[in-house]
Design an enzyme around this catalytic site. Sequence first.
Site, PDB file in Angstrom:
ATOM      1  N   THR A  69      28.925 -12.375 -13.767  1.00 58.49           N
ATOM      2  CA  THR A  69      29.764 -11.648 -14.713  1.00 58.49           C
ATOM      3  C   THR A  69      30.528 -12.612 -15.611  1.00 58.49           C
ATOM      4  OG1 THR A  69      31.801 -10.330 -14.809  1.00 58.49           O
ATOM      5  CG2 THR A  69      31.448 -11.547 -12.794  1.00 58.49           C
ATOM      6  N   GLU A  71      33.520 -12.325 -16.114  1.00 52.86           N
ATOM      7  CA  GLU A  71      34.902 -12.382 -15.610  1.00 52.86           C
ATOM      8  C   GLU A  71      35.216 -13.710 -14.913  1.00 52.86           C
ATOM      9  OE1 GLU A  71      36.331  -8.676 -13.931  1.00 52.86           O
ATOM     10  OE2 GLU A  71      34.858  -7.538 -15.070  1.00 52.86           O
TER      11      GLU A  71
HETATM   12  P1  NAD Z   1      27.325  -1.395  -8.259  1.00 51.54           P
HETATM   13  O1  NAD Z   1      28.615  -1.456  -7.516  1.00 51.54           O
HETATM   14  O2  NAD Z   1      26.990  -0.181  -9.040  1.00 51.54           O
HETATM   15  O3  NAD Z   1      26.104  -1.635  -7.253  1.00 51.54           O
HETATM   16  C1  NAD Z   1      26.128  -2.594  -6.261  1.00 51.54           C
HETATM   17  C2  NAD Z   1      24.958  -2.356  -5.322  1.00 51.54           C
HETATM   18  O4  NAD Z   1      24.981  -3.375  -4.305  1.00 51.54           O
HETATM   19  C3  NAD Z   1      25.015  -1.000  -4.593  1.00 51.54           C
HETATM   20  O5  NAD Z   1      23.737  -0.392  -4.615  1.00 51.54           O
HETATM   21  C4  NAD Z   1      25.435  -1.373  -3.181  1.00 51.54           C
HETATM   22  O6  NAD Z   1      24.947  -0.470  -2.204  1.00 51.54           O
HETATM   23  C5  NAD Z   1      24.817  -2.756  -3.029  1.00 51.54           C
HETATM   24  N1  NAD Z   1      25.521  -3.553  -2.015  1.00 51.54           N
HETATM   25  C6  NAD Z   1      26.873  -3.744  -1.916  1.00 51.54           C
HETATM   26  N2  NAD Z   1      27.138  -4.472  -0.809  1.00 51.54           N
HETATM   27  C7  NAD Z   1      25.952  -4.778  -0.228  1.00 51.54           C
HETATM   28  C8  NAD Z   1      25.576  -5.495   0.945  1.00 51.54           C
HETATM   29  N3  NAD Z   1      26.499  -6.040   1.727  1.00 51.54           N
HETATM   30  N4  NAD Z   1      24.276  -5.621   1.234  1.00 51.54           N
HETATM   31  C9  NAD Z   1      23.319  -5.051   0.443  1.00 51.54           C
HETATM   32  N5  NAD Z   1      23.614  -4.321  -0.652  1.00 51.54           N
HETATM   33  C10 NAD Z   1      24.915  -4.182  -0.991  1.00 51.54           C
HETATM   34  O7  NAD Z   1      27.314  -2.701  -9.166  1.00 51.54           O
HETATM   35  P2  NAD Z   1      26.758  -2.927 -10.646  1.00 51.54           P
HETATM   36  O8  NAD Z   1      27.802  -2.528 -11.615  1.00 51.54           O
HETATM   37  O9  NAD Z   1      25.401  -2.360 -10.731  1.00 51.54           O
HETATM   38  O10 NAD Z   1      26.671  -4.519 -10.662  1.00 51.54           O
HETATM   39  C11 NAD Z   1      25.520  -5.188 -10.172  1.00 51.54           C
HETATM   40  C12 NAD Z   1      25.717  -6.688 -10.323  1.00 51.54           C
HETATM   41  O11 NAD Z   1      25.958  -7.021 -11.682  1.00 51.54           O
HETATM   42  C13 NAD Z   1      26.898  -7.227  -9.531  1.00 51.54           C
HETATM   43  O12 NAD Z   1      26.535  -8.465  -8.986  1.00 51.54           O
HETATM   44  C14 NAD Z   1      27.988  -7.399 -10.583  1.00 51.54           C
HETATM   45  O13 NAD Z   1      28.869  -8.444 -10.234  1.00 51.54           O
HETATM   46  C15 NAD Z   1      27.166  -7.754 -11.797  1.00 51.54           C
HETATM   47  N6  NAD Z   1      27.763  -7.381 -13.093  1.00 51.54           N
HETATM   48  C16 NAD Z   1      28.210  -6.108 -13.320  1.00 51.54           C
HETATM   49  C17 NAD Z   1      28.741  -5.758 -14.566  1.00 51.54           C
HETATM   50  C18 NAD Z   1      29.210  -4.358 -14.856  1.00 51.54           C
HETATM   51  O14 NAD Z   1      29.778  -4.111 -15.929  1.00 51.54           O
HETATM   52  N7  NAD Z   1      28.995  -3.384 -13.982  1.00 51.54           N
HETATM   53  C19 NAD Z   1      28.815  -6.718 -15.573  1.00 51.54           C
HETATM   54  C20 NAD Z   1      28.342  -8.020 -15.307  1.00 51.54           C
HETATM   55  C21 NAD Z   1      27.811  -8.331 -14.071  1.00 51.54           C
HETATM   56  P1  TYD Z   2      36.522  -1.393 -15.565  1.00 51.23           P
HETATM   57  O1  TYD Z   2      35.526  -0.380 -15.998  1.00 51.23           O
HETATM   58  O2  TYD Z   2      37.134  -1.276 -14.208  1.00 51.23           O
HETATM   59  O3  TYD Z   2      35.829  -2.836 -15.756  1.00 51.23           O
HETATM   60  P2  TYD Z   2      36.489  -4.326 -15.635  1.00 51.23           P
HETATM   61  O4  TYD Z   2      37.790  -4.250 -14.981  1.00 51.23           O
HETATM   62  O5  TYD Z   2      35.460  -5.040 -14.817  1.00 51.23           O
HETATM   63  O6  TYD Z   2      36.553  -4.826 -17.054  1.00 51.23           O
HETATM   64  O7  TYD Z   2      37.705  -1.416 -16.620  1.00 51.23           O
HETATM   65  C1  TYD Z   2      37.471  -1.638 -18.001  1.00 51.23           C
HETATM   66  C2  TYD Z   2      38.821  -1.712 -18.686  1.00 51.23           C
HETATM   67  O8  TYD Z   2      39.448  -0.426 -18.606  1.00 51.23           O
HETATM   68  C3  TYD Z   2      39.793  -2.677 -18.020  1.00 51.23           C
HETATM   69  O9  TYD Z   2      40.591  -3.303 -19.017  1.00 51.23           O
HETATM   70  C4  TYD Z   2      40.652  -1.781 -17.142  1.00 51.23           C
HETATM   71  C5  TYD Z   2      40.717  -0.480 -17.923  1.00 51.23           C
HETATM   72  N1  TYD Z   2      40.815   0.766 -17.121  1.00 51.23           N
HETATM   73  C6  TYD Z   2      41.767   1.729 -17.460  1.00 51.23           C
HETATM   74  O10 TYD Z   2      42.543   1.565 -18.425  1.00 51.23           O
HETATM   75  N2  TYD Z   2      41.833   2.872 -16.706  1.00 51.23           N
HETATM   76  C7  TYD Z   2      41.008   3.101 -15.642  1.00 51.23           C
HETATM   77  O11 TYD Z   2      41.131   4.169 -14.968  1.00 51.23           O
HETATM   78  C8  TYD Z   2      40.004   2.115 -15.315  1.00 51.23           C
HETATM   79  C9  TYD Z   2      39.071   2.308 -14.159  1.00 51.23           C
HETATM   80  C10 TYD Z   2      39.952   0.965 -16.095  1.00 51.23           C
END
Ligand code: NAD
Ligand code: TYD
Length: 351
Positions: free
Chosen positions: A132, A134
């Site tokens: 990420t 972050e």
């Molecule tokens: P998500 O929370 O929707 O999904 C995570 C998945 O991992 C789930 O299916 C869960 O069951 C599985 N999981 C969790 N713990 C586990 C364990 N101990 N063993 C096996 N499986 C396990 O997450 P996401 O938003 O799809 O993110 C996926 C990846 O992408 C993560 O590594 C996250 O850090 C990264 N990422 C996410 C975002 C975003 O905006 N969502 C952005 C950049 C990077």
């Molecule tokens: P989020 O979707 O949790 O992603 P991240 O924290 O990984 O960026 O949040 C996106 C932005 O929205 C973040 O600045 C936090 C804010 N936020 C709210 O203002 N209200 C909410 O209920 C949530 C879940 C997030």
Amino acid sequence: MKKNIIITGGAGFIGSHVVRLFVNNYPEYKIINLDKLTYAGNLENLKDIEKADNYVFEKVDIVKKEEVELLFEKYPVDGVVHLAAESHVDRSITNPNEFIMTNVIGTANLLNAVVKQWKGNTDGKMFYHISTDEVYGSLDKGGFFIESTPYDPRSPYSASKASSDHLVRAYHNTYKIPVIISNCSNNYGPNQFPEKLIPLAFNNIKNKKTIPVYGKGENIRDWLFVIDHARAIDVIFHKGTPGETYNIGGNNEWKNIDLIRLLCRIMDSKLNRSSGESEKLISFVTDRAGHDLRYAIDSNKLQKELGWKPSVTFEEGLGKTVDWYLMNEEWLQNVVSGDYGAYYERQYKSR
Ligand code: NAD
Ligand code: TYD
């Protein structure tokens, strides 16, 4: 012989889009979806491809070393695309240890299994770690994250992801396993769990509940449509250079409050509500602890070296996302009918 590719976290939000893309695009691969099925994992996300010849699901917890080892005894593995993680910042603030276990120890368990199996023969192999933006910290003074931006994680979530990135690079250097890391900005799109901003706001607007905006809504995120992230993962896995890092982002920065107002306008129009009706639901609530002000990705390296670019504008992507949630009411209902109510109570009652 098909190549065995493990995709971890394949039942989650981004992982399910990656699994679908790989299953459909690569009949020459066997796609092994490794997932523990936490609250965020949902096999309904994969209903359309679950019977494909080149797909198999394996319920494994990456924190349990023995479970990971058993899986690697069952399959000779050619590639790993590692997405499994605890992924929500707010949950990491209330329960950091779970993040340290899954994101750090879980990644180490996978790396150890790969080192053991690939020792001496890494031809055509790849461990691709999905991370990420972050990990780079908060851009309070302007600029963009590039691949060489120093790490400065500021939440338990981002610190655990940063730790896992360091482990991946250390294993590359020490054990010579081929690795790639990509760091992506905030994703949105179909199948996202409604704890994250956009689906949570969608669900509340639909049900005429208040939309909790943290602080003054001034925080900025750089949003990318999930299918464009999956496309980037495909390109990087197949064309990326081992040992390299690629930043992925949509060059699409939005202040939270502006994004929520746009979502309100889209939903007013799609739900035939009067203009301005949904905006009245906005409620400014206590800020998140240690809330990072701004993330913004420079994805020039990926665009120039590997030819990737986003396929949709934000307005198109957000419109498609709203349409998907409107058409998949049952999916959302199933997701919010479990522990979600209790989570929501805990998370928002004191704000
Ligand atoms: P998500 O929370 O929707 O999904 C995570 C998945 O991992 C789930 O299916 C869960 O069951 C599985 N999981 C969790 N713990 C586990 C364990 N101990 N063993 C096996 N499986 C396990 O997450 P996401 O938003 O799809 O993110 C996926 C990846 O992408 C993560 O590594 C996250 O850090 C990264 N990422 C996410 C975002 C975003 O905006 N969502 C952005 C950049 C990077
Ligand atoms: P989020 O979707 O949790 O992603 P991240 O924290 O990984 O960026 O949040 C996106 C932005 O929205 C973040 O600045 C936090 C804010 N936020 C709210 O203002 N209200 C909410 O209920 C949530 C879940 C997030």
